[in-house]
Design a protein around this motif. Structure first.
Motif, mmCIF file in Angstrom:
data_model
loop_
_atom_site.group_PDB
_atom_site.id
_atom_site.type_symbol
_atom_site.label_atom_id
_atom_site.label_comp_id
_atom_site.label_asym_id
_atom_site.label_seq_id
_atom_site.Cartn_x
_atom_site.Cartn_y
_atom_site.Cartn_z
ATOM 1 N N ILE A 10 0.836 -1.207 0.000
ATOM 2 C CA ILE A 10 0.000 0.000 0.000
ATOM 3 C C ILE A 10 0.869 1.255 0.000
ATOM 4 N N TYR A 11 2.008 1.216 0.727
ATOM 5 C CA TYR A 11 2.909 2.374 0.747
ATOM 6 C C TYR A 11 3.520 2.612 -0.628
ATOM 7 N N VAL A 12 3.881 1.531 -1.326
ATOM 8 C CA VAL A 12 4.430 1.671 -2.676
ATOM 9 C C VAL A 12 3.404 2.306 -3.598
ATOM 10 N N LEU A 13 2.157 1.870 -3.474
ATOM 11 C CA LEU A 13 1.090 2.490 -4.279
ATOM 12 C C LEU A 13 0.925 3.957 -3.923
ATOM 13 N N HIS A 14 1.115 4.274 -2.639
ATOM 14 C CA HIS A 14 1.031 5.674 -2.190
ATOM 15 C C HIS A 14 2.141 6.502 -2.834
#
Length: 303
Positions: A36-40
């Motif tokens: 999710i952080y990478v997508l962020h």
């Protein structure tokens, strides 16, 4: 006296904890948080703080209150039942050894054999609750005929209780026990049989499957929703924090799973082997005391 472990030794202990069962699931949740952080970072809108008020109260309420309380209640009820069995075995063995007189060596051996049935009852109950077959643990307390017969029985503890009852009735028939003594001993035997029923009720009444499924589903939803709630504020710390929170919640659930059936071999189950060994030592001590007392009476009556 057993040395008490230090606070840090207990806190850092691996064996006996739920870390091996919970850690893989927690790391998976943390890995999802990293995704999710990478997508962020890729400027994909994944921050959904509204989820923070969606499930926490439901999950924590069901998990921390119902699950842990119910599981520990089962664990503690099982421990009280076995504590009752320990006290009852001590009382009944003492009454048999003291109250029943002996005129012949055969009667002495029969009485000792009857008293040895008491720890055999506890060992047989332990094996019955663990769905184990009759093994050599019982050999020292039974005759070869009794041992072989138990192997054919569906409920060995009840058979042993029947043998004890038959011995007491026989002694009463021979006028070695009066009505009050017999009644008191039979009542103690009833308490031992009641312990079987209590333990079987705990064993045969699992936590409802629908509740277990629903709780796991809520935990999964909550754990997987954490990254969406935190990624905007925590950024790269999202993965580790999600793993830590998931570890806490999943650990509490796993503890409940382990202690809800307290009669197995898990490190957090009741120490039934140690309890049975304690009863065995108690009976051996009482038999030795009775033997010494009988010899003293014989010597005093000698011319």
């Amino acid at each position: 006296m057993k040395k008490k472990d230090s606070w840090f030794n207990i806190a850092l202990r691996w064996k006996g904890s739920v870390v091996p069962e919970v850690l893989p699931r927690s790391l998976l949740c943390g890995l999802f948080g990293i995704v999710i952080y990478v997508l962020h970072l890729l400027h994909i809108r994944v921050s959904l703080p509204i989820l923070s008020s969606l499930i926490p109260n439901i999950v924590l309420g069901l998990l921390l209150v119902f699950r842990t309380n119910t599981a520990y209640e089962r664990f503690w009820e099982g421990r009280k039942a076995w504590g009752t069995l320990v006290n009852t075995v001590r009382n009944l063995s003492r009454q048999i050894l003291v109250s029943i007189s002996e005129q012949h060596p055969q009667e002495h051996y029969a009485k000792i054999a009857a008293v040895k049935l008491l720890p055999a009852f506890a060992i047989a109950l332990k094996l019955h609750l663990r769905s184990q077959s009759i093994n050599d643990e019982l050999a020292a307390n039974l005759s070869s005929e009794q041992f072989n017969r138990l192997k054919t029985m569906n409920h060995p503890p009840l058979e042993i209780a029947f043998w004890i009852n038959s011995y007491l009735q026989e002694q009463a028939h021979q006028n070695k026990l009066d009505l009050y003594q017999l009644s008191g001993m039979i009542q103690l035997l009833h308490q031992m049989v009641d312990v079987i029923g209590i333990c079987e009720r705990i064993l045969r009444t699992p936590i409802p499957l629908a509740y277990s499924i629903h709780l796991k589903q809520l935990l999964m939803i909550y754990s997987l929703s954490l990254p969406f709630q935190m990624v905007d504020q925590l950024e790269w710390m999202t993965g580790p924090i999600v793993a830590l929170i998931s570890f806490t919640l999943l650990g509490i659930e796993e503890i409940g799973i382990q202690i809800e059936d307290p009669f197995g071999h898990d490190p957090n189950d009741l120490p039934l082997d140690a309890i049975c060994n304690t009863m065995q030592r108690n009976i051996e001590d009482l038999i030795a005391i009775s033997f010494d007392a009988n010899h003293l009476v014989i010597e005093e009556n000698m011319p």
